[in-house]
Scaffold this motif. Structure first.
Motif, PDB file in Angstrom:
ATOM      1  N   UNK A  88      45.221  54.808  32.356  1.00 42.03           N
ATOM      2  CA  UNK A  88      44.739  54.030  33.493  1.00 42.03           C
ATOM      3  C   UNK A  88      43.229  54.133  33.640  1.00 42.03           C
ATOM      4  N   UNK A  89      42.568  52.995  33.916  1.00 45.00           N
ATOM      5  CA  UNK A  89      41.133  52.960  34.174  1.00 45.00           C
ATOM      6  C   UNK A  89      40.912  52.650  35.642  1.00 45.00           C
ATOM      7  N   UNK A  90      40.467  53.662  36.391  1.00 50.04           N
ATOM      8  CA  UNK A  90      40.236  53.480  37.814  1.00 50.04           C
ATOM      9  C   UNK A  90      41.519  53.097  38.536  1.00 50.04           C
ATOM     10  N   UNK A  91      41.376  52.348  39.608  1.00 45.95           N
ATOM     11  CA  UNK A  91      42.534  51.868  40.363  1.00 45.95           C
ATOM     12  C   UNK A  91      43.170  50.702  39.607  1.00 45.95           C
ATOM     13  N   UNK A  92      44.492  50.655  39.576  1.00 51.32           N
ATOM     14  CA  UNK A  92      45.179  49.633  38.769  1.00 51.32           C
ATOM     15  C   UNK A  92      45.667  48.449  39.604  1.00 51.32           C
ATOM     16  N   UNK A  93      45.218  48.374  40.844  1.00 49.34           N
ATOM     17  CA  UNK A  93      45.487  47.248  41.736  1.00 49.34           C
ATOM     18  C   UNK A  93      44.258  47.110  42.616  1.00 49.34           C
ATOM     19  N   UNK A  94      44.154  46.025  43.351  1.00 45.07           N
ATOM     20  CA  UNK A  94      43.206  45.963  44.462  1.00 45.07           C
ATOM     21  C   UNK A  94      43.792  46.828  45.573  1.00 45.07           C
TER      22      UNK A  94
END
Length: 290
Positions: A88-94
């Motif tokens: 995962x790169x950072x948040x995977x949703x808004x």
């Protein structure tokens, strides 16, 4: 109903803030003054976007500050970024929150057995568009995950922007499972492990990590709205929360903020300036066996 943002301070520094205005140009609180419902009859909710997808800065509504602007979380004096836990790169949703909700730390949830986390209820928006920090969008709720974070109930609502081209096909959590295979599993994995690089244990979940459906999610959101109403009417202890607002509380209430007082809060911050640098460590990947 429309909203605009005003950025202040220097991005990527401790001074940075995102303040909100309503359509009349009046400064407002995104925690208290933005209505929970965008369309109550259709169960369409407002969502305040704190963190755009793929980014790492842990931005959040500052529940303890006047006007509750969005600012970056701080830990031990340093700006906080979530780690990239492979794949995962950072948040995977808004990622963001539903206004006019509050997870009451004095209430023990009958389903999870844990108290609330003292914040507005969180939302993971799973549409195709990467939102911008500070956006206020209208979302359709699809389901909810009950994360247990250090002994507190921390609900994670799964929703989609009503304007997303995929929204018409997604109406409940089973549709997400069918049309976006692997996304819900990745969501559980992300929340389980995102604090591990900071030396903390894996997060746990109620219901064996299973997502509850749309009806359960809407019921949960509405219950947190009732807790917020008790908070804003002074029937619950606010503690360190800042409940000042410009639209909700009547004149004479200690929570009522005049437009002049609200403007003075913003004027007391520095104008938008050059951004600071983001540490190279933010791009580091972390690997470990599940």
């Amino acid at each position: 109903m429309s909203f605009t943002i005003e950025e202040r301070g220097h991005p990527n520094t401790l001074s940075y803030r995102v303040f909100y205005k309503n359509s009349d140009g009046k400064y407002i609180s995104p925690f208290h003054d933005v209505p929970m419902f965008a369309d109550e009859a259709q169960n369409i909710f407002h969502m305040v976007v704190e963190v755009p997808r793929w980014t790492n800065a842990k931005m959040e509504i500052a529940t303890k500050d006047p006007l509750n602007p969005i600012k970056q979380d701080v830990k031990k004096g340093n700006l906080r970024y979530v780690a990239n836990v492979f794949p995962h790169k950072g948040y995977i949703w808004n990622y963001g929150a539903i206004p006019q909700t509050w997870e009451d730390p004095g209430h023990t949830d009958c389903d999870t057995g844990c108290c609330g986390d003292n914040d507005p209820i969180d939302v993971c928006e799973i549409g195709s568009k990467v939102c911008s920090r500070g956006d206020i969008i209208k979302v359709k709720v699809l389901g909810v995950l009950a994360m247990i974070d250090e002994g507190e109930t921390d609900w994670k609502v799964i929703a989609i922007n009503v304007d997303d081209p995929e929204a018409k096909d997604l109406n409940d959590i089973s549709d997400v499972q069918r049309l976006k295979p692997g996304y819900l599993e990745a969501t559980v994995d992300w929340f389980r492990r995102y604090k591990v690089p900071d030396g903390k244990p894996e997060n746990q979940f109620a219901f064996n990590g299973e997502f509850k459906d749309k009806d359960f999610a809407i019921k949960t959101i509405k219950s947190t709205h009732e807790f917020w109403k008790a908070l804003i009417s002074q029937h619950s202890n606010a503690g360190e929360l800042n409940c000042k607002n410009t639209c909700v509380s009547e004149a004479g209430s200690p929570f009522c903020f005049s437009p002049e007082e609200a403007k003075a809060v913003v004027d007391g911050t520095s104008p938008l300036g050059d951004a600071g640098s983001i540490p190279n460590s933010v791009d580091k990947w972390f690997y470990y066996e599940k």
